[in-house]
Design an enzyme around this catalytic site. Structure first.
Site, mmCIF file in Angstrom:
data_model
loop_
_atom_site.group_PDB
_atom_site.id
_atom_site.type_symbol
_atom_site.label_atom_id
_atom_site.label_comp_id
_atom_site.label_asym_id
_atom_site.label_seq_id
_atom_site.Cartn_x
_atom_site.Cartn_y
_atom_site.Cartn_z
ATOM 1 N N SER A 172 -5.302 -1.436 -20.848
ATOM 2 C CA SER A 172 -6.103 -2.639 -20.578
ATOM 3 C C SER A 172 -7.165 -2.820 -21.646
ATOM 4 O O SER A 172 -7.599 -1.861 -22.296
ATOM 5 C CB SER A 172 -6.792 -2.499 -19.216
ATOM 6 N N TYR B 233 -11.865 2.641 -13.425
ATOM 7 C CA TYR B 233 -10.627 2.006 -13.912
ATOM 8 C C TYR B 233 -10.568 2.077 -15.435
ATOM 9 O O TYR B 233 -9.556 2.476 -16.016
ATOM 10 C CB TYR B 233 -10.592 0.561 -13.416
HETATM 11 N N1 LIG Z 1 -4.257 -8.159 -14.036
HETATM 12 C C1 LIG Z 1 -4.986 -7.976 -15.119
HETATM 13 O O1 LIG Z 1 -5.879 -8.764 -15.452
HETATM 14 C C2 LIG Z 1 -4.695 -6.799 -16.005
HETATM 15 C C3 LIG Z 1 -5.320 -6.757 -17.269
HETATM 16 C C4 LIG Z 1 -5.061 -5.686 -18.116
HETATM 17 C C5 LIG Z 1 -4.195 -4.687 -17.722
HETATM 18 N N2 LIG Z 1 -3.604 -4.756 -16.498
HETATM 19 C C6 LIG Z 1 -2.679 -3.660 -16.161
HETATM 20 O O2 LIG Z 1 -1.377 -4.208 -16.048
HETATM 21 C C7 LIG Z 1 -0.603 -3.438 -15.107
HETATM 22 C C8 LIG Z 1 -0.013 -4.350 -14.042
HETATM 23 O O3 LIG Z 1 -1.097 -4.987 -13.372
HETATM 24 P P1 LIG Z 1 -0.900 -6.266 -12.434
HETATM 25 O O4 LIG Z 1 -2.076 -7.147 -12.662
HETATM 26 O O5 LIG Z 1 0.481 -6.806 -12.585
HETATM 27 O O6 LIG Z 1 -1.121 -5.561 -11.013
HETATM 28 P P2 LIG Z 1 -0.547 -5.824 -9.563
HETATM 29 O O7 LIG Z 1 -0.048 -7.205 -9.425
HETATM 30 O O8 LIG Z 1 -1.591 -5.335 -8.621
HETATM 31 O O9 LIG Z 1 0.720 -4.818 -9.533
HETATM 32 C C9 LIG Z 1 0.533 -3.430 -9.556
HETATM 33 C C10 LIG Z 1 1.877 -2.765 -9.332
HETATM 34 O O10 LIG Z 1 1.664 -1.348 -9.239
HETATM 35 C C11 LIG Z 1 2.171 -0.900 -7.990
HETATM 36 N N3 LIG Z 1 1.406 0.233 -7.508
HETATM 37 C C12 LIG Z 1 0.071 0.304 -7.262
HETATM 38 N N4 LIG Z 1 -0.250 1.505 -6.750
HETATM 39 C C13 LIG Z 1 0.905 2.229 -6.689
HETATM 40 C C14 LIG Z 1 1.236 3.519 -6.226
HETATM 41 N N5 LIG Z 1 0.319 4.347 -5.687
HETATM 42 N N6 LIG Z 1 2.532 3.937 -6.316
HETATM 43 C C15 LIG Z 1 3.481 3.117 -6.831
HETATM 44 N N7 LIG Z 1 3.230 1.873 -7.262
HETATM 45 C C16 LIG Z 1 1.957 1.422 -7.192
HETATM 46 C C17 LIG Z 1 2.082 -2.120 -7.062
HETATM 47 O O11 LIG Z 1 2.948 -2.046 -5.945
HETATM 48 P P3 LIG Z 1 2.475 -1.448 -4.502
HETATM 49 O O12 LIG Z 1 1.066 -1.886 -4.282
HETATM 50 O O13 LIG Z 1 3.460 -1.986 -3.515
HETATM 51 O O14 LIG Z 1 2.597 0.033 -4.638
HETATM 52 C C18 LIG Z 1 2.537 -3.198 -8.025
HETATM 53 O O15 LIG Z 1 3.935 -3.167 -8.178
HETATM 54 C C19 LIG Z 1 -1.573 -2.385 -14.559
HETATM 55 O O16 LIG Z 1 -1.424 -1.178 -15.274
HETATM 56 C C20 LIG Z 1 -2.950 -2.983 -14.840
HETATM 57 O O17 LIG Z 1 -3.938 -1.989 -14.931
HETATM 58 C C21 LIG Z 1 -3.838 -5.772 -15.637
#
Ligand SMILES: NC(=O)c1ccc[n+]([C@@H]2O[C@H](COP(=O)([O-])OP(=O)(O)OC[C@H]3O[C@@H](n4cnc5c(N)ncnc54)[C@H](OP(=O)(O)O)[C@@H]3O)[C@@H](O)[C@H]2O)c1
Length: 252
Positions: A149, A162
């Site tokens: 991130s 985080y």
């Molecule tokens: N959104 C942003 O602005 C942003 C910015 C920079 C980087 N990122 C990074 O991008 C990646 C994806 O983020 P996103 O925004 O798409 O998040 P999201 O929509 O919240 O999706 C997160 C995914 O991880 C899974 N997950 C969470 N805890 C878990 C666990 N204990 N075991 C297995 N699976 C788990 C969730 O499924 P379940 O909850 O069903 O387990 C879901 O499939 C992450 O690494 C995040 O840090 C996000």
């Protein structure tokens, strides 16, 4: 001296890729894109969403999905073995699953801090270790993409633990690249903020502020991150140990 030119050893494109957190958001976009690229994909999350089930039903030979908590190492290992039986040996990992945070550090309990570190840093490293050991035992080369991130590059209030996990994964990426000696390419992609369940905690004021500070004038879209992940898994590049920031220069 031999007059033959040494052929550089290249890491072939991944053919079976494990995507953690592939049920929604960026993970689901990565899974969908890799399927379109003809790659076999294994995806897990705690809850398998209807979207992910639909992909598994549409592409039964190419996709395997499961309900796994990344913090349950035994369940993760069982899933990896299941994937190997169904799709073949894994030679690509996308560490995408993570939990967010929306609490000032002084209001975040020790248990909450430990939980974020476990999910976003410790468990992905443990899973990566397990897959790497099996890849190496089979003499396979491969690729690792860690989704980190922009929070590892600059500070954001409410995201202390985080950010620490994302910086930790970026550091691990560099050391993995060194340690794996070119047999496995390891890189991070570091997206700027994009709309998802994780970022839903950001208020409109914060989002507007990020957009104002972004030269390209918009939040990052998952569709802008996906091609970079695909390149790192499938293209013939010599990119290794890098953190590729995808944020429209918001952090510059
Ligand atoms: N959104 C942003 O602005 C942003 C910015 C920079 C980087 N990122 C990074 O991008 C990646 C994806 O983020 P996103 O925004 O798409 O998040 P999201 O929509 O919240 O999706 C997160 C995914 O991880 C899974 N997950 C969470 N805890 C878990 C666990 N204990 N075991 C297995 N699976 C788990 C969730 O499924 P379940 O909850 O069903 O387990 C879901 O499939 C992450 O690494 C995040 O840090 C996000």
């Amino acid at each position: 001296m031999s007059d033959s030119v040494a052929v550089p050893t290249q890491v072939p494109p991944s053919s079976v890729v494990l995507v953690s957190g592939g049920s929604r958001g960026l993970g689901l976009a990565i899974v969908t894109d890799l399927i379109e690229a003809g790659v076999k994909v294994a995806a897990f999350a705690r809850t398998v969403t209807p979207e992910l089930t639909a992909l598994a039903e549409k592409f039964p030979e190419q996709v395997h999905v499961g309900s796994v908590d990344i913090n349950d190492a035994k369940a993760g290992q069982a899933f990896v073995k299941e994937v190997e039986t169904k799709l073949g040996p894994i030679d690509g990992i996308v560490n995408n699953a993570a939990v967010g945070q929306d609490s000032l550090h002084v209001h975040t309990s020790a248990e909450q801090i430990a939980g974020i570190i476990q999910t976003n840093l410790t468990s992905p490293l443990v899973l990566t270790r397990f897959v790497l050991r099996r890849m190496m035992a089979k003499g396979l080369k491969g690729r690792i993409v860690n989704v980190t991130s922009i929070c590892a590059q600059r500070g954001y209030p409410g995201l202390v633990a985080y950010s620490a996990t994302k910086g930790g994964m970026d550091s691990a990426t560099r050391s993995l690249a060194r340690e794996l000696g070119g047999r496995v390419l390891a890189n991070s992609v570091a997206p700027g903020f994009f709309a998802s369940e994780m970022s839903a905690v950001l208020g409109q004021t914060q989002l507007d502020q990020i957009v104002r500070r972004t030269p390209t004038g918009h939040l990052t879209e998952p569709e802008e991150v996906v091609p970079v992940v695909r390149m790192l898994l499938l293209d013939n590049t010599n990119i290794n140990g890098q953190v590729l920031v995808i944020d429209g220069a918001a952090s510059i």
